[in-house]
Design an enzyme around this catalytic site. Structure first.
Site, PDB file in Angstrom:
ATOM      1  N   ASN A 238      63.625 -46.623-131.454  1.00 13.10           N
ATOM      2  CA  ASN A 238      64.134 -45.545-130.166  1.00 13.10           C
ATOM      3  C   ASN A 238      63.806 -46.565-128.901  1.00 13.10           C
ATOM      4  O   ASN A 238      62.665 -45.928-128.821  1.00 13.10           O
ATOM      5  CB  ASN A 238      64.013 -44.180-130.359  1.00 13.10           C
ATOM      6  CG  ASN A 238      64.756 -43.308-129.096  1.00 13.10           C
ATOM      7  OD1 ASN A 238      65.184 -44.128-128.237  1.00 13.10           O
ATOM      8  ND2 ASN A 238      65.046 -42.405-130.024  1.00 13.10           N
TER       9      ASN A 238
ATOM     10  N   ASP B 254      57.005 -37.895-132.464  1.00 18.44           N
ATOM     11  CA  ASP B 254      57.516 -37.334-133.350  1.00 18.44           C
ATOM     12  C   ASP B 254      58.363 -36.106-132.764  1.00 18.44           C
ATOM     13  O   ASP B 254      58.299 -35.190-132.503  1.00 18.44           O
ATOM     14  CB  ASP B 254      57.827 -36.723-134.547  1.00 18.44           C
ATOM     15  CG  ASP B 254      58.261 -37.624-135.647  1.00 18.44           C
ATOM     16  OD1 ASP B 254      59.055 -38.711-135.583  1.00 18.44           O
ATOM     17  OD2 ASP B 254      59.313 -37.371-136.587  1.00 18.44           O
TER      18      ASP B 254
HETATM   19  P1  ITT Z   1      61.374 -43.086-133.988  1.00 18.36           P
HETATM   20  O1  ITT Z   1      61.860 -44.318-134.969  1.00 18.36           O
HETATM   21  O2  ITT Z   1      60.403 -42.473-133.249  1.00 18.36           O
HETATM   22  O3  ITT Z   1      61.223 -41.945-136.059  1.00 18.36           O
HETATM   23  P2  ITT Z   1      64.023 -41.890-133.256  1.00 18.36           P
HETATM   24  O4  ITT Z   1      65.601 -41.901-133.086  1.00 18.36           O
HETATM   25  O5  ITT Z   1      64.418 -40.990-135.452  1.00 18.36           O
HETATM   26  O6  ITT Z   1      62.759 -42.551-133.744  1.00 18.36           O
HETATM   27  P3  ITT Z   1      62.697 -38.891-133.151  1.00 18.36           P
HETATM   28  O7  ITT Z   1      62.990 -38.892-134.903  1.00 18.36           O
HETATM   29  O8  ITT Z   1      61.258 -38.858-132.766  1.00 18.36           O
HETATM   30  O9  ITT Z   1      63.497 -40.341-133.038  1.00 18.36           O
HETATM   31  O10 ITT Z   1      63.868 -37.685-132.644  1.00 18.36           O
HETATM   32  C1  ITT Z   1      64.708 -37.728-133.651  1.00 18.36           C
HETATM   33  C2  ITT Z   1      65.900 -37.072-133.060  1.00 18.36           C
HETATM   34  O11 ITT Z   1      65.988 -36.564-131.970  1.00 18.36           O
HETATM   35  C3  ITT Z   1      66.603 -38.733-132.727  1.00 18.36           C
HETATM   36  O12 ITT Z   1      68.079 -38.820-133.024  1.00 18.36           O
HETATM   37  C4  ITT Z   1      66.476 -38.635-131.094  1.00 18.36           C
HETATM   38  O13 ITT Z   1      67.290 -39.524-130.386  1.00 18.36           O
HETATM   39  C5  ITT Z   1      65.895 -37.048-130.734  1.00 18.36           C
HETATM   40  N1  ITT Z   1      65.586 -37.110-129.688  1.00 18.36           N
HETATM   41  C6  ITT Z   1      64.038 -36.732-129.717  1.00 18.36           C
HETATM   42  N2  ITT Z   1      63.813 -36.961-128.093  1.00 18.36           N
HETATM   43  C7  ITT Z   1      64.930 -36.688-127.574  1.00 18.36           C
HETATM   44  C8  ITT Z   1      65.353 -36.167-126.122  1.00 18.36           C
HETATM   45  O14 ITT Z   1      64.466 -36.427-124.879  1.00 18.36           O
HETATM   46  N3  ITT Z   1      66.580 -36.483-126.194  1.00 18.36           N
HETATM   47  C9  ITT Z   1      67.364 -36.155-126.219  1.00 18.36           C
HETATM   48  N4  ITT Z   1      67.026 -36.370-128.124  1.00 18.36           N
HETATM   49  C10 ITT Z   1      66.390 -37.341-128.305  1.00 18.36           C
END
Ligand code: ITT
Length: 308
Positions: A103, A162
């Site tokens: 991400n 996460d």
């Molecule tokens: P990783 O590869 O790091 O796992 P990810 O996009 O899956 O990336 P997470 O599991 O940490 O990230 O996040 C779960 C979801 O929550 C993911 O769809 C993110 O886009 C969203 N998310 C996490 N932090 C956020 C934030 O600060 N603002 C908006 N959405 C967020």
């Protein structure tokens, strides 16, 4: 005060029509945190996904044992007491943190945060398996374990962070299934699930739509790990904003902050406020004031003396 939102019967035809057609006309399902995977799948496909996830394996090695685990914090830790320059000088080079994530929005936020402490952040993209776990920490530690063999320099560190969005009225859904929910029903689907929760009274409305972001950041160095956690309380907006940000940013409005930077009760007016704007329309710098990620990373950095 924690307001327990009522269980919401969600028309199945609304859920399933988001991605698939359904023959069911009036059958209603109720979101439950007892089986959020099945619920997510119902939202997305109308079927449980246990079978889809059954073959996923976590990393073959046992995860490193956490040496320090800190509780959730609601504001950035004071940094003045830590001599980061001394820590960096001690190890003789600019410290690099490899952030295992796909991400880029998260990377941008981490870079901004760690640059204030002369620490370089680089994205480490690896093929990783995200285990279906009931808590963010288990997921993060599993990813650390998978990232360790890919560490470019033994002196560097690995970061995994996460996060998830927990909506009170949906018993915490999407929670640890946030990525999956975002990919399937998206922000539009989350809004539909709580569409009927509204009130003319601003405070009541905010409480009906109460939600929070949670983040768990895990840092690995030289066989040891530290854990930091952060929460950002707020509410789900009534519409999706245009603008910057990623993930759920377009539908999340953070709670105001008091003069010390602590969140005030949902719906109350504080010293610092986005004035009802979602994360998606404020600048990255402003988001940092409220962000669950910043709080988790602040907690981590307050423990860096242990690495020296
Ligand atoms: P990783 O590869 O790091 O796992 P990810 O996009 O899956 O990336 P997470 O599991 O940490 O990230 O996040 C779960 C979801 O929550 C993911 O769809 C993110 O886009 C969203 N998310 C996490 N932090 C956020 C934030 O600060 N603002 C908006 N959405 C967020």
């Amino acid at each position: 005060m924690v307001v327990k939102a009522p269980s919401i019967p969600v028309p199945k035809k609304i859920l399933t029509s988001l991605l698939i057609s359904s023959d069911d006309k009036d059958e209603r399902i109720t979101p439950s945190n007892k089986d959020p995977i099945a619920f997510t799948a119902n939202v997305a496909f109308g079927v449980p996904i246990h079978s889809l996830t059954a073959n996923l394996n976590v990393a073959p090695r046992a995860p490193p044992t956490p040496t320090r685990i800190y509780g959730f914090i609601n504001q950035p830790q004071p940094l003045s007491s830590i001599n980061h320059t001394q820590v960096l000088t001690t190890i003789g080079h600019i410290m690099t943190i490899w952030f295992v994530t796909g991400n880029s929005g998260k990377v941008a936020e981490a870079k901004e945060f760690f640059s204030q402490h002369d620490i370089r952040v680089e994205q480490l993209k690896i093929e990783s398996v995200e285990p279906q776990a009931k808590d963010l920490e288990t997921v993060a530690i599993s990813k650390i374990n998978q990232g360790v063999p890919h560490l470019p320099n033994a002196n560097d560190m690995i970061l995994v962070e996460d996060a998830g969005l927990f909506v009170a009225a949906l018993d915490g859904f999407p929670g640890v299934y946030s990525s999956y929910a975002l990919e399937t029903i998206g922000n539009h689907g989350i809004l539909k699930l709580i569409d009927h929760l509204k009130s003319e009274d601003i405070v009541t409305d905010a409480n009906l739509r109460k939600a929070e972001f949670r983040a768990v950041a895990v840092l690995y160095r030289d066989g040891e790990i530290i854990v930091g956690k952060g929460v950002c309380p707020g509410r789900i907006s009534h519409d999706i904003c245009d603008g910057e940000g990623f993930g759920f940013d377009p539908i999340f409005i953070p709670a105001d902050l008091d003069i010390e930077g602590n969140p005030v009760a949902i719906g109350e007016i504080g010293h610092t406020s986005t004035h009802g704007k979602q994360f998606g329309v404020i600048s990255l710098g402003e988001k940092q004031l409220y962000s669950h990620r910043m709080r988790a990373l602040s907690s981590l950095i307050s423990q860096l003396d242990f690495l020296g």
